[in-house]
Scaffold this motif. Sequence first.
Motif, PDB file in Angstrom:
ATOM      1  N   GLN A 132      13.037  11.436   9.472  1.00 37.83           N
ATOM      2  CA  GLN A 132      13.164  10.312  10.495  1.00 37.83           C
ATOM      3  C   GLN A 132      11.781   9.824  11.194  1.00 37.83           C
ATOM      4  OE1 GLN A 132      16.157  11.872  13.387  1.00 37.83           O
ATOM      5  NE2 GLN A 132      17.341   9.964  12.727  1.00 37.83           N
ATOM      6  N   TRP A 133      10.997  10.802  11.499  1.00 38.68           N
ATOM      7  CA  TRP A 133       9.770  10.540  12.185  1.00 38.68           C
ATOM      8  C   TRP A 133       8.643   9.871  11.062  1.00 38.68           C
ATOM      9  CZ3 TRP A 133       9.706   9.300  16.831  1.00 38.68           C
ATOM     10  CH2 TRP A 133      10.578   9.820  17.808  1.00 38.68           C
ATOM     11  N   ALA A 134       8.748  10.523   9.922  1.00 37.68           N
ATOM     12  CA  ALA A 134       7.893  10.156   8.873  1.00 37.68           C
ATOM     13  C   ALA A 134       7.991   8.894   8.197  1.00 37.68           C
ATOM     14  CB  ALA A 134       7.763  11.361   7.635  1.00 37.68           C
ATOM     15  N   VAL A 135       9.393   8.612   7.995  1.00 39.91           N
ATOM     16  CA  VAL A 135       9.645   7.238   7.198  1.00 39.91           C
ATOM     17  C   VAL A 135       9.747   6.011   8.071  1.00 39.91           C
ATOM     18  CG1 VAL A 135      12.204   7.054   7.905  1.00 39.91           C
ATOM     19  CG2 VAL A 135      11.532   6.598   5.695  1.00 39.91           C
ATOM     20  N   ALA A 136       9.544   6.349   9.291  1.00 39.76           N
ATOM     21  CA  ALA A 136       9.509   4.972  10.373  1.00 39.76           C
ATOM     22  C   ALA A 136       8.045   4.384   9.902  1.00 39.76           C
ATOM     23  CB  ALA A 136       9.525   5.432  11.747  1.00 39.76           C
ATOM     24  N   GLY A 137       6.981   5.071   9.870  1.00 43.13           N
ATOM     25  CA  GLY A 137       5.708   4.527   9.522  1.00 43.13           C
ATOM     26  C   GLY A 137       5.486   4.090   8.214  1.00 43.13           C
ATOM     27  N   MET A 138       6.065   4.810   7.247  1.00 42.29           N
ATOM     28  CA  MET A 138       6.207   4.281   5.748  1.00 42.29           C
ATOM     29  C   MET A 138       6.682   3.062   5.699  1.00 42.29           C
ATOM     30  SD  MET A 138       7.258   8.105   3.907  1.00 42.29           S
ATOM     31  CE  MET A 138       6.009   9.646   4.329  1.00 42.29           C
ATOM     32  N   LYS A 140       6.952   0.668   7.525  1.00 35.53           N
ATOM     33  CA  LYS A 140       6.310  -0.452   8.226  1.00 35.53           C
ATOM     34  C   LYS A 140       4.952  -0.792   7.195  1.00 35.53           C
ATOM     35  CE  LYS A 140       6.869   0.772  13.150  1.00 35.53           C
ATOM     36  NZ  LYS A 140       6.059   1.370  14.172  1.00 35.53           N
ATOM     37  N   ARG A 141       4.576   0.195   6.722  1.00 33.17           N
ATOM     38  CA  ARG A 141       3.470  -0.014   5.502  1.00 33.17           C
ATOM     39  C   ARG A 141       3.848  -0.502   4.275  1.00 33.17           C
ATOM     40  NH1 ARG A 141       1.998   4.246   8.596  1.00 33.17           N
ATOM     41  NH2 ARG A 141       2.505   5.789   7.183  1.00 33.17           N
ATOM     42  N   GLY A 142       5.313  -0.341   4.193  1.00 34.30           N
ATOM     43  CA  GLY A 142       5.688  -0.706   2.646  1.00 34.30           C
ATOM     44  C   GLY A 142       5.657   0.347   1.678  1.00 34.30           C
ATOM     45  N   GLY A 180      19.397   3.887  -0.582  1.00 31.63           N
ATOM     46  CA  GLY A 180      19.694   2.472  -0.016  1.00 31.63           C
ATOM     47  C   GLY A 180      19.175   2.185   1.147  1.00 31.63           C
ATOM     48  N   GLU A 181      18.972   3.143   1.933  1.00 31.36           N
ATOM     49  CA  GLU A 181      18.411   2.710   3.297  1.00 31.36           C
ATOM     50  C   GLU A 181      16.974   2.578   3.404  1.00 31.36           C
ATOM     51  OE1 GLU A 181      17.972   2.772   7.660  1.00 31.36           O
ATOM     52  OE2 GLU A 181      19.738   2.699   6.353  1.00 31.36           O
ATOM     53  N   VAL A 182      16.024   3.148   2.429  1.00 29.14           N
ATOM     54  CA  VAL A 182      14.733   2.979   2.631  1.00 29.14           C
ATOM     55  C   VAL A 182      14.028   2.323   1.278  1.00 29.14           C
ATOM     56  CG1 VAL A 182      14.494   4.883   4.484  1.00 29.14           C
ATOM     57  CG2 VAL A 182      14.249   5.335   1.866  1.00 29.14           C
ATOM     58  N   GLY A 183      14.780   2.351   0.398  1.00 26.91           N
ATOM     59  CA  GLY A 183      14.377   1.907  -1.090  1.00 26.91           C
ATOM     60  C   GLY A 183      13.678   0.777  -0.998  1.00 26.91           C
ATOM     61  N   ASP A 185      12.171  -0.762   1.231  1.00 30.77           N
ATOM     62  CA  ASP A 185      10.848  -0.862   1.972  1.00 30.77           C
ATOM     63  C   ASP A 185       9.886   0.051   1.336  1.00 30.77           C
ATOM     64  OD1 ASP A 185      11.891  -2.223   4.363  1.00 30.77           O
ATOM     65  OD2 ASP A 185      12.909  -0.431   4.726  1.00 30.77           O
ATOM     66  N   GLY A 186      10.037   0.560  -0.094  1.00 29.17           N
ATOM     67  CA  GLY A 186       9.049   1.063  -0.826  1.00 29.17           C
ATOM     68  C   GLY A 186       8.917   2.340  -0.645  1.00 29.17           C
TER      69      GLY A 186
END
Length: 268
Positions: A132-138, A140-142, A180-183, A185-186
């Motif tokens: 959860q904490w790691a993916v938030a910044g990822m 944003k940066r794509g 599907g949630e994060v794909g 966003d790269g």
Amino acid sequence: MLDLGLEGRTVLVTGATGTIGSAAARAFAEQGARVALAFRHRRETAEALAVELSGPDRGRAFAVPYALDDAASPRWVVAAVEEHWGGLDVLVAAARRRGARREPHARFEDVPEEHWRPLVADAFAPAIRTVQWAVAGMRKRGWGRIALVAPPHAPEGDPGGEFHAVARAGLQGLVRGLVGEVGGDGVLINAVCPGPTPPDRPPTPPDRPPTLPDRPPTAPEGRTAPEGPTTPEGPTTTPEDIARALVFLCSAANGAITGETLTLAGRR
């Protein structure tokens, strides 16, 4: 030569003082990545590994505390990496609890909760919190790569194997559910499930080379003996095998594999 695109990337490895975590940290460092080594107990080991991986450039690795049973620890460790290097590109979650040793002939219904809870609950909650904490910044940066190291496969019928299977299934469900949630966003997320691996142990000191057998292992006529460490069931998976798989899955060379669980069975 395949370009893995890891030069200058920032990587967080939890469980970095274990055999799998330390092998992964070394493999990423060899590709030019900067590596944060998250540890729980073995501070001196983690700090020594950070010095080793930094080499002449002292800023390429550092050690940071991380506790599976502390709900605030994942947030703190990710924040420490982002503050230190300005962002986090890759998360390798290799930390896990082992639980108490189950009696070989104990029945499933007699296994106390203090045995199976660390094996099951502590495989889920820390991974979810850290992702959860790691993916938030990822997002944003794509760009981002996440790999969860599942508990090793136990031989069928092995005491306690059912609890490890539950832990593996939970992590597999997590990676499938997040595709599907994060794909979009790269961010790619996968799991690696090791086969039997050698137990954690201190590395052999440089001035004491490992003892070699007088002759190579023999095999029945017409067959070649397997190379590498073995168990009664067959060859084990080495930490370096697992590290190579983690490096590929978390590299720019992997542009499409996500939501998968790669099983390294250690069989030939």
